[in-house]
Motif scaffolding. Structure first.
Motif, PDB file in Angstrom:
ATOM      1  N   LYS A 166      -4.270  22.554 -14.171  1.00 14.11           N
ATOM      2  CA  LYS A 166      -3.881  20.998 -13.730  1.00 14.11           C
ATOM      3  C   LYS A 166      -4.964  20.299 -14.869  1.00 14.11           C
ATOM      4  O   LYS A 166      -5.818  20.765 -15.529  1.00 14.11           O
TER       5      LYS A 166
ATOM      6  N   SER B  68      -8.375  21.933 -15.932  1.00 13.40           N
ATOM      7  CA  SER B  68      -8.824  22.927 -14.619  1.00 13.40           C
ATOM      8  C   SER B  68      -7.889  23.929 -14.230  1.00 13.40           C
ATOM      9  O   SER B  68      -6.805  23.695 -14.468  1.00 13.40           O
TER      10      SER B  68
ATOM     11  N   VAL C 141     -10.067  25.601  -1.995  1.00 16.70           N
ATOM     12  CA  VAL C 141      -9.755  25.482  -3.190  1.00 16.70           C
ATOM     13  C   VAL C 141     -10.914  25.964  -4.298  1.00 16.70           C
ATOM     14  O   VAL C 141     -12.115  25.237  -3.897  1.00 16.70           O
TER      15      VAL C 141
ATOM     16  N   VAL D 122      -8.094  16.608  -5.874  1.00 15.84           N
ATOM     17  CA  VAL D 122      -8.029  17.380  -4.837  1.00 15.84           C
ATOM     18  C   VAL D 122      -9.035  16.835  -3.644  1.00 15.84           C
ATOM     19  O   VAL D 122     -10.382  16.421  -4.111  1.00 15.84           O
TER      20      VAL D 122
ATOM     21  N   THR E  75      -2.211  29.996  -8.062  1.00 17.44           N
ATOM     22  CA  THR E  75      -3.153  29.423  -9.000  1.00 17.44           C
ATOM     23  C   THR E  75      -2.355  28.809 -10.076  1.00 17.44           C
ATOM     24  O   THR E  75      -1.099  28.997 -10.135  1.00 17.44           O
TER      25      THR E  75
ATOM     26  N   TYR F 260      -7.100  16.857 -14.367  1.00 15.48           N
ATOM     27  CA  TYR F 260      -7.354  15.957 -13.350  1.00 15.48           C
ATOM     28  C   TYR F 260      -8.569  14.860 -14.212  1.00 15.48           C
ATOM     29  O   TYR F 260      -9.434  15.195 -14.968  1.00 15.48           O
TER      30      TYR F 260
ATOM     31  N   LEU G 111     -11.846  25.147  -8.019  1.00 19.43           N
ATOM     32  CA  LEU G 111     -11.496  24.638  -9.351  1.00 19.43           C
ATOM     33  C   LEU G 111     -12.383  24.998 -10.555  1.00 19.43           C
ATOM     34  O   LEU G 111     -13.809  24.989 -10.429  1.00 19.43           O
TER      35      LEU G 111
ATOM     36  N   LYS H  76      -6.738  25.775 -11.114  1.00 18.73           N
ATOM     37  CA  LYS H  76      -6.918  25.520  -9.630  1.00 18.73           C
ATOM     38  C   LYS H  76      -6.593  26.727  -8.757  1.00 18.73           C
ATOM     39  O   LYS H  76      -5.431  27.399  -9.097  1.00 18.73           O
ATOM     40  N   TYR H  77      -7.427  27.207  -8.060  1.00 17.87           N
ATOM     41  CA  TYR H  77      -7.255  28.566  -7.248  1.00 17.87           C
ATOM     42  C   TYR H  77      -7.156  28.077  -5.872  1.00 17.87           C
ATOM     43  O   TYR H  77      -8.058  27.578  -5.265  1.00 17.87           O
TER      44      TYR H  77
ATOM     45  N   TYR I 181     -16.758  18.685  -2.192  1.00 21.57           N
ATOM     46  CA  TYR I 181     -16.936  19.494  -3.389  1.00 21.57           C
ATOM     47  C   TYR I 181     -18.353  20.093  -3.286  1.00 21.57           C
ATOM     48  O   TYR I 181     -19.475  19.597  -3.072  1.00 21.57           O
TER      49      TYR I 181
END
Length: 104
Positions: A64, A71, A88, A17, A61, A66, A90, A73-74, A21
């Motif tokens: 995933k 993970s 996002v 993404v 949601t 990565y 994670l 993901k929201y 971060y």
């Protein structure tokens, strides 16, 4: 020697993404079926100031992989000051850590 009876579902690799971060602490609501729903978070900015985001709304949601790491993901939104910010979250269940990804 053992043989697999069924084929394991292929783990599709996703691109990371994009964005900035930030490590965050997240407060979640867990449903009776074990589904986690983020409700609030705290984070520290570059200047060392701590921030609290309440009333997070989860828009989407998905699970995933990565770089081979599972993970959750929201895609979320919350009110920041006078505007609605989309971001996002994670969650990495192997490490029990959260990252917030902000658009750059």
């Amino acid at each position: 020697m053992g043989f697999a009876v069924g084929m394991e579902k292929e783990k599709l690799q996703e691109k990371a993404v994009r964005g900035r971060y930030v490590k965050v602490a997240v407060g979640c609501w867990f449903t009776s079926t074990g589904k986690a729903i983020p409700k609030m978070l705290k984070y520290e900015d570059e200047e060392g100031m701590r921030h609290l985001m309440n009333d997070i709304q989860v828009l989407k949601t998905e699970q995933k992989y990565y770089a081979g790491i599972l993970s959750h993901k929201y895609v979320c939104q919350a009110v920041l000051g006078t505007r609605i910010e989309e971001f996002v979250l994670l969650y990495y269940p192997g490490e029990n850590t959260w990252n917030m990804v902000l658009a750059e």
